[in-house]
Write an enzyme that holds these catalytic residues in place. Structure first.
Site, short mmCIF file in Angstrom:
data_model
loop_
_atom_site.label_atom_id
_atom_site.label_comp_id
_atom_site.label_asym_id
_atom_site.label_seq_id
_atom_site.Cartn_x
_atom_site.Cartn_y
_atom_site.Cartn_z
N LYS A 171 0.83 -1.20 0.00
CA LYS A 171 0.00 0.00 0.00
C LYS A 171 0.87 1.26 0.00
CE LYS A 171 -3.72 -2.37 2.51
NZ LYS A 171 -4.73 -2.23 3.59
N TYR A 207 -12.30 -1.87 -3.13
CA TYR A 207 -12.79 -2.13 -1.77
C TYR A 207 -14.32 -2.04 -1.69
CZ TYR A 207 -8.15 -2.27 0.43
OH TYR A 207 -6.88 -2.63 0.82
N ASN A 229 -1.81 -0.19 6.98
CA ASN A 229 -1.24 -1.45 7.47
C ASN A 229 -0.33 -2.14 6.43
OD1 ASN A 229 -3.26 -2.25 5.79
ND2 ASN A 229 -4.31 -3.58 7.25
N HIS A 237 -1.85 -5.56 1.63
CA HIS A 237 -3.17 -6.19 1.48
C HIS A 237 -2.97 -7.58 0.90
CE1 HIS A 237 -7.31 -6.97 0.31
NE2 HIS A 237 -6.80 -7.43 -0.81
N GLU A 279 -10.07 -10.02 -7.15
CA GLU A 279 -9.00 -9.04 -6.99
C GLU A 279 -7.90 -9.16 -8.05
OE1 GLU A 279 -9.36 -8.30 -2.19
OE2 GLU A 279 -7.65 -9.42 -2.94
P1 CMP Z 1 -7.05 -4.84 4.00
O1 CMP Z 1 -6.52 -6.17 4.37
O2 CMP Z 1 -6.53 -4.19 2.76
O3 CMP Z 1 -8.65 -4.94 3.90
C1 CMP Z 1 -9.49 -3.85 4.11
C2 CMP Z 1 -8.77 -2.66 4.67
O4 CMP Z 1 -9.60 -1.73 5.34
C3 CMP Z 1 -7.80 -3.13 5.74
O5 CMP Z 1 -6.76 -3.84 5.20
C4 CMP Z 1 -7.45 -1.80 6.38
O6 CMP Z 1 -6.56 -1.03 5.57
C5 CMP Z 1 -8.82 -1.14 6.36
N1 CMP Z 1 -9.55 -1.36 7.62
C6 CMP Z 1 -10.11 -2.49 8.06
N2 CMP Z 1 -10.72 -2.31 9.26
C7 CMP Z 1 -10.54 -1.01 9.55
C8 CMP Z 1 -10.92 -0.19 10.66
N3 CMP Z 1 -11.62 -0.69 11.68
N4 CMP Z 1 -10.55 1.09 10.63
C9 CMP Z 1 -9.85 1.59 9.60
N5 CMP Z 1 -9.46 0.87 8.51
C10 CMP Z 1 -9.79 -0.42 8.50
#
Ligand code: CMP
Length: 139
Positions: A10, A50, A113, A116, A127
């Site tokens: 990301k 998403y 984070n 993904h 995806e």
């Molecule tokens: P990802 O694994 O890419 O899947 C969905 C994404 O949404 C996740 O990683 C985070 O980047 C984001 N995400 C999921 N839960 C939350 C949350 N509670 N608050 C903010 N971002 C979130």
């Protein structure tokens, strides 16, 4: 079972200079990279990717973040690739992620984070073609 899964480094991972580190982890764990490119998602593309999270409180912020800079997208292939990739990444929330996982080591927040990964074969089937045509995937 041999599987394919989508990985995204990301925008925070790219900004932090972690492209090489993430790829090294995949190669070390025996996940084969069969497609790769750098993309800068626009807001509409981030929303489309998403779409399953549309309506959730974090959706707007997530799509702003995902369109805030370049990402690296990859297709990983290997035995149980989806589950193995999820183990390497760690839990979505870095504070819940196991020691030594990418998110535990490098992520700042649950949203930003670093990586993904597809969470199921059904998700991977949506995806992977979102970013790659079959002719862009080798092997
Ligand atoms: P990802 O694994 O890419 O899947 C969905 C994404 O949404 C996740 O990683 C985070 O980047 C984001 N995400 C999921 N839960 C939350 C949350 N509670 N608050 C903010 N971002 C979130």
């Amino acid at each position: 079972m041999n599987e394919r899964t989508l990985s995204i480094i990301k925008p925070d991972g790219v900004r932090k200079g972690l492209i090489g580190e993430v790829i090294r982890r995949y190669e070390q764990e025996g996940l084969k990279i069969v497609a790769m490119k750098m993309v800068h998602l626009n807001k509409a593309e981030a929303k489309g990717f998403y779409a399953v999270h549309r309506g959730k409180p974090f959706f707007e912020s997530l799509t702003v973040f995902m369109s805030s800079g370049p990402s690296v997208v990859m297709v990983l292939e290997g035995e149980k690739a989806i589950e193995r990739h999820r183990q390497i990444m760690g839990a979505t929330d870095p504070q819940q992620a196991d020691e030594g996982t990418i998110r535990r080591m490098y992520a700042d927040t649950i949203e930003q984070n670093i990586v993904h990964g597809s969470d199921s074969t059904e998700t991977a089937a949506f995806e992977i073609p979102y970013f790659f045509s079959s002719s862009e995937i080798v092997g």
